[in-house]
Design a protein around this motif. Structure first.
Motif, PDB file in Angstrom:
ATOM      1  N   TRP A 331    -116.108  -7.501  -6.371  1.00  0.00           N
ATOM      2  CA  TRP A 331    -116.364  -7.249  -7.785  1.00  0.00           C
ATOM      3  C   TRP A 331    -117.853  -7.276  -8.091  1.00  0.00           C
ATOM      4  N   ASN A 332    -118.215  -6.494  -9.083  1.00  0.00           N
ATOM      5  CA  ASN A 332    -119.541  -6.581  -9.681  1.00  0.00           C
ATOM      6  C   ASN A 332    -119.446  -7.406 -10.956  1.00  0.00           C
ATOM      7  N   GLU A 333    -120.072  -8.575 -10.942  1.00  0.00           N
ATOM      8  CA  GLU A 333    -120.262  -9.418 -12.120  1.00  0.00           C
ATOM      9  C   GLU A 333    -118.971  -9.827 -12.807  1.00  0.00           C
ATOM     10  N   ALA A 334    -117.884  -9.848 -12.066  1.00  0.00           N
ATOM     11  CA  ALA A 334    -116.664 -10.473 -12.564  1.00  0.00           C
ATOM     12  C   ALA A 334    -116.696 -11.943 -12.154  1.00  0.00           C
ATOM     13  N   ASN A 335    -115.723 -12.706 -12.614  1.00  0.00           N
ATOM     14  CA  ASN A 335    -115.691 -14.137 -12.303  1.00  0.00           C
ATOM     15  C   ASN A 335    -114.342 -14.520 -11.714  1.00  0.00           C
ATOM     16  N   PRO A 336    -114.048 -14.064 -10.503  1.00  0.00           N
ATOM     17  CA  PRO A 336    -112.760 -14.417  -9.894  1.00  0.00           C
ATOM     18  C   PRO A 336    -112.726 -15.889  -9.511  1.00  0.00           C
ATOM     19  N   PRO A 337    -111.576 -16.516  -9.587  1.00  0.00           N
ATOM     20  CA  PRO A 337    -111.477 -17.876  -9.057  1.00  0.00           C
ATOM     21  C   PRO A 337    -111.599 -17.867  -7.538  1.00  0.00           C
ATOM     22  N   ALA A 338    -112.060 -18.973  -6.985  1.00  0.00           N
ATOM     23  CA  ALA A 338    -112.250 -19.063  -5.539  1.00  0.00           C
ATOM     24  C   ALA A 338    -110.943 -18.827  -4.794  1.00  0.00           C
ATOM     25  N   SER A 339    -109.828 -19.256  -5.373  1.00  0.00           N
ATOM     26  CA  SER A 339    -108.534 -19.081  -4.695  1.00  0.00           C
ATOM     27  C   SER A 339    -108.201 -17.607  -4.512  1.00  0.00           C
ATOM     28  N   TRP A 340    -108.561 -16.770  -5.500  1.00  0.00           N
ATOM     29  CA  TRP A 340    -108.299 -15.332  -5.384  1.00  0.00           C
ATOM     30  C   TRP A 340    -109.187 -14.715  -4.300  1.00  0.00           C
ATOM     31  N   VAL A 341    -110.479 -15.071  -4.298  1.00  0.00           N
ATOM     32  CA  VAL A 341    -111.394 -14.552  -3.284  1.00  0.00           C
ATOM     33  C   VAL A 341    -110.922 -14.964  -1.889  1.00  0.00           C
ATOM     34  N   GLN A 342    -110.470 -16.201  -1.766  1.00  0.00           N
ATOM     35  CA  GLN A 342    -109.977 -16.669  -0.466  1.00  0.00           C
ATOM     36  C   GLN A 342    -108.749 -15.877  -0.031  1.00  0.00           C
ATOM     37  N   GLU A 380    -114.291 -17.377   4.341  1.00  0.00           N
ATOM     38  CA  GLU A 380    -113.993 -15.949   4.238  1.00  0.00           C
ATOM     39  C   GLU A 380    -115.169 -15.159   3.676  1.00  0.00           C
ATOM     40  N   VAL A 381    -116.097 -15.818   2.985  1.00  0.00           N
ATOM     41  CA  VAL A 381    -117.245 -15.154   2.356  1.00  0.00           C
ATOM     42  C   VAL A 381    -118.433 -15.244   3.297  1.00  0.00           C
ATOM     43  N   ASP A 382    -119.020 -14.092   3.617  1.00  0.00           N
ATOM     44  CA  ASP A 382    -120.040 -14.016   4.668  1.00  0.00           C
ATOM     45  C   ASP A 382    -121.467 -14.143   4.167  1.00  0.00           C
ATOM     46  N   PHE A 383    -121.718 -13.802   2.905  1.00  0.00           N
ATOM     47  CA  PHE A 383    -123.084 -13.857   2.395  1.00  0.00           C
ATOM     48  C   PHE A 383    -123.047 -14.103   0.898  1.00  0.00           C
ATOM     49  N   THR A 384    -124.158 -14.584   0.354  1.00  0.00           N
ATOM     50  CA  THR A 384    -124.252 -14.881  -1.065  1.00  0.00           C
ATOM     51  C   THR A 384    -125.197 -13.890  -1.734  1.00  0.00           C
ATOM     52  N   MET A 385    -124.958 -13.644  -3.010  1.00  0.00           N
ATOM     53  CA  MET A 385    -125.753 -12.676  -3.777  1.00  0.00           C
ATOM     54  C   MET A 385    -125.980 -13.204  -5.180  1.00  0.00           C
ATOM     55  N   THR A 386    -127.073 -12.780  -5.786  1.00  0.00           N
ATOM     56  CA  THR A 386    -127.317 -13.040  -7.199  1.00  0.00           C
ATOM     57  C   THR A 386    -127.803 -11.761  -7.861  1.00  0.00           C
ATOM     58  N   HIS A 387    -127.646 -11.699  -9.180  1.00  0.00           N
ATOM     59  CA  HIS A 387    -128.223 -10.655 -10.023  1.00  0.00           C
ATOM     60  C   HIS A 387    -129.154 -11.342 -11.008  1.00  0.00           C
ATOM     61  N   ASN A 388    -130.292 -10.735 -11.290  1.00  0.00           N
ATOM     62  CA  ASN A 388    -131.255 -11.384 -12.163  1.00  0.00           C
ATOM     63  C   ASN A 388    -131.992 -10.348 -13.002  1.00  0.00           C
ATOM     64  N   MET A 417    -130.964 -10.872  -3.387  1.00  0.00           N
ATOM     65  CA  MET A 417    -130.809 -10.527  -4.796  1.00  0.00           C
ATOM     66  C   MET A 417    -130.319  -9.087  -4.859  1.00  0.00           C
ATOM     67  N   ALA A 418    -129.048  -8.919  -5.246  1.00  0.00           N
ATOM     68  CA  ALA A 418    -128.404  -7.607  -5.182  1.00  0.00           C
ATOM     69  C   ALA A 418    -128.691  -6.729  -6.392  1.00  0.00           C
ATOM     70  N   GLU A 419    -129.201  -7.301  -7.467  1.00  0.00           N
ATOM     71  CA  GLU A 419    -129.654  -6.528  -8.622  1.00  0.00           C
ATOM     72  C   GLU A 419    -130.805  -7.286  -9.275  1.00  0.00           C
TER      73      GLU A 419
END
Length: 764
Positions: A331-342, A380-388, A417-419
């Motif tokens: 997702w772009n800038e959505a807020n999924p719960p960690a359980s869904w991402v997992q 399950e998540v391989d990398f972290t990103m932020t938008h600023n 920083m992805a955006e």
């Protein structure tokens, strides 16, 4: 048989058809035609199937399931789903791009072998009528120059590498959709990016731009064009799916990798600043026949989860073979719960309850935005990103990128920083009409030496980078990156002393500290140094009242004034109202009541303007105004507490008579692997705001700094021009007691350096 008997027979036949319908026609799988029998390693082996099924929905594996089992050398085994495909071509009709079918839908299988040798493939198909299996197919995988798929670097947890071990440091930008010229614009953009050293982009699958395969629409009809366009939940638009193939093909042509973003927050909202809210049209919405009564149901509803996994299966089957597919961004800038991402990460990777059965057998990288600590810590998540983004208030993204990189190293994963952009509401072109690209330049260089795994990705690609021909700004960073041995040890941020100016008389200047943190809880203790640096993390942009306990913090700033001065807050916006209490050394010294609603008594308000926000039932006022307190000389603490109301936002914090003139107005960022170091030195005045306002940027002369963290010995310092990517000069320096003293050249804008060991003998 006479006419009367014939009529009776026809009537009996019709009754039989009504009472006992004909059985579905048995599934037929007659052949699989390969695109070749010798396949270069990591390249496409494609099978076109002669398959017939009466399944109503060819995208639902519960109705029709086509799979190919591949077996390779040394017992390698991959299970790859088949998928429905249709070929198209594209044409422009005015400003609208149209896709025209050039053939009928057909079943296909795509696979990328990862080891040289002999492979076999067995294809099976199953529907309600039964199962059919083709005879075993054979092909040979031969050597190629492809480096393979992109992974996390096994030698450095903060970086990426290819399957063959070659390091991969992404250099690129967002390129999320085509403009008015249609997908042919990607051909021009990608060619320009690649010609200047760029090697990756971010692409959205987005309903407005012919790349989202699933959206609301009428049920599919009959005929060869029944899956052109969107037809509701569980049905996929073959024309849009072909468009994604087309863009990925163009990217591969220019050796550019693609992070594929599968959806955006607007699918769960209404309205919005850009009118991006699309929940009313979302196929998951119960109003459109979906399973979700409200947007939040999407994350927990089992039917919604199953449909999303079905879509992931199709995407992996169709695009997963591509080595230039950098990874999946849910997702772009959505807020999924960690359980869904997992859950979805497990499904793609074959982890957890899906162990051993990956939907994506190539195990591409997985992430999402927005993330949070619970998400970033998932295996399950391989990398972290932020938008600023700012609102035109942050003069330079170099320190923003640097602080962001340091804060995210705690997760032990690659980060970038992805955006980013000067103002989320409008293009950077507004603040850089001459196309000088200072903010992009600074963000690129800061990300390289701050420990990020990729260069920061600017957002405004179509109305800023491309029309102003700014791709040349990627040249020098790409050359510098290519010269670094990224796999020689683990690269870590290094400390540099604040550069000092030789012979400077005691003098003090105003310090401007710019908030950088987005919509999240900030730290509560910061030190603002007289050298102009911040200790404690990113400064908060938003101050929240007790009404937002999940976001609220009460920040305290530790300061040292060598002489009396002022602590000034430039307050930008106020939501609803805010009562701000300022404490000096723990005691209240000022209280500011900041309403956002129009005054009832007709008096002139303090704010510049206000606007009612119906979706939140509040007023949002723009103050754009300074509020401050007097501070005596000495050590003090200043605490900011919004004790009532909603929230306020800050543009800046100004401390008058605060900066010690002995310190040079330079920022130094460094990175080391314990053997060598990378350095970037920036003139603080070299930022987009000063350039935009035509302020003079005097060069900084006669300065020194100390770099920490290298072994004792002699080193060569290579100074790089950050525009041309050429070495402009070299010097030799000595590291003693872990301190490498550097005399810096004149810094008119910025300089980069590589610091290389000449010997490993300790100096005694």
């Amino acid at each position: 048989m006479n006419r009367s008997q014939k009529n009776i027979a026809l009537l009996i036949g019709a009754l039989c058809l009504c009472c006992f319908p004909l059985a579905a026609k048995a599934i037929a799988l007659k052949a699989a035609t390969p695109n070749r029998t010798e396949v270069p390693c990591y390249e496409k082996y494609e099978l076109t199937l002669d398959l017939h099924t009466d399944a109503k929905n060819p995208f639902d594996p519960d109705e029709i399931d086509v799979e190919a089992d591949f077996t390779g050398p040394q017992g390698l085994h991959f299970r790859v789903p088949g998928f429905l495909y249709q070929p198209f071509t594209t044409r422009m009709q005015g400003n609208e791009e149209q896709m025209v079918p050039t053939g009928a839908p057909v079943w296909m299988v795509r696979f990328a072998p990862n080891r040289v040798g002999r492979w076999t493939c067995r294809i099976s198909a199953h529907d309600a009528s039964g199962t059919v299996v083709l005879p075993l197919l054979h092909f040979t995988c031969v050597p190629s120059s492809s480096p393979g798929f992109i992974r996390r670097d096994p030698h450095n947890p903060f970086l990426f590498a290819y399957s063959n071990g070659k390091p991969y440091f992404p250099v690129g930008e967002d390129m999320c959709w085509a403009g008015s010229g249609g997908s042919t614009e990607f051909n021009r953009w990608l060619a320009d990016l690649s010609a200047h050293g760029g090697n990756w982009i971010r692409l959205w699958m987005f309903h407005w731009h012919h790349t989202d395969i699933e959206w609301s629409g009428p049920p599919p009809g009959e005929g060869e064009d029944r899956f052109i366009g969107t037809h509701g939940l569980g049905y996929y638009a073959l024309d849009n799916a072909w468009m994604v193939d087309r863009i990925l093909d163009l990217a591969a042509k220019y050796h550019v990798n693609v992070m594929l973003c599968l959806g955006t927050y607007g699918e769960f909202t209404t309205g919005g600043y850009f009118n991006e809210g699309m929940w009313a049209q979302n196929p998951y919405n119960a109003a459109n026949g979906g399973p979700c009564q409200k947007p939040d149901d999407f994350w927990t509803n089992p039917i919604a989860q199953k449909y999303y996994q079905q879509r992931l299966r199709y995407l992996a089957a169709r695009y997963g073979w591509r080595t230039n597919l950098f990874g999946w961004e849910f997702w772009n800038e959505a807020n999924p719960p960690a359980s869904w991402v997992q859950m979805m990460g497990d499904y793609l990777k074959g982890m957890g309850p899906d162990a051993g059965h990956p939907a994506d057998p190539y195990r591409h990288l997985v992430s999402t935005t927005y993330g949070n600590p619970a998400i970033w810590q998932l295996p399950e998540v391989d990398f972290t990103m932020t938008h600023n983004y700012g609102t035109g208030n942050i003069p330079d993204w170099a320190p923003v990128v640097h602080t962001d990189a340091l804060e995210n190293r705690k997760y032990g994963k690659p980060h970038f920083m992805a955006e980013f952009g000067i103002d989320w509401r409008s293009s950077d072109a507004k603040y850089d009409p001459e196309g000088k690209g200072v903010n992009l330049h600074n963000a690129l260089w800061s990300s390289i030496v701050s420990g990020d795994a990729a260069t920061a990705m600017i957002w405004w690609w179509d109305d800023y980078i491309a029309p102003k021909h700014l791709y040349s700004l990627f040249d020098a960073p790409a050359k510098f990156i290519a010269s670094v041995p990224w796999q020689e040890g683990t690269w870590q941020p290094a400390n540099c002393d604040q550069p000092q100016t030789l012979g400077q008389k005691p003098v003090f200047y105003d310090a401007v500290f710019t908030p950088q943190l987005g919509w999240e809880r900030s730290a509560e203790n910061f030190t603002l140094t007289s050298a102009g640096t911040v200790i404690g993390g990113a400064l908060p942009t938003y101050l929240f009242s007790p009404g937002k306990p999940d976001l609220r913090s009460v920040p305290t700033f530790h300061v040292h004034f060598s002489r009396p001065g002022r602590f000034v807050l430039h307050i930008y916006q106020v939501s609803n109202f805010a009562n701000l209490r300022v404490l000096l050394d723990g005691k209240p010294v000022a209280e500011f009541d900041l309403p956002a609603a129009p005054p009832k008594n007709g008096q002139k308000p303090e704010y510049k303007e206000t606007q009612f926000e119906p979706q939140y039932n509040i007023y949002l006022a723009t103050y754009d105004k300074d509020y401050g307190i007097e501070v005596p000389a000495g050590d003090h603490t200043i605490t900011l507490d919004v004790v009532d109301g909603d929230w306020l936002s800050l543009h800046s914090m100004i401390l008058t008579n605060y900066l010690d003139g002995h310190y040079a107005p330079l920022d130094c960022y460094a990175l080391t692997n314990g053997k060598m170091a990378l350095l970037w030195v920036q003139n603080k005045a070299y930022n987009w705001l000063n350039v935009y306002e035509n302020h003079p940027i005097p060069p900084v002369e006669a300065t020194t700094t100390v770099l920490h963290g290298l072994p004792n010995g002699r080193y060569q310092v290579q100074w790089w021009d950050t525009i041309t990517g050429k070495i402009t000069g070299t010097t030799e320096v000595l590291c003693h007691d872990g301190r490498l003293s550097l005399s810096l050249p004149s810094i008119a804008t910025d300089r980069a350096a590589k610091i290389l060991p000449l010997n490993t003998t300790a100096h005694r």
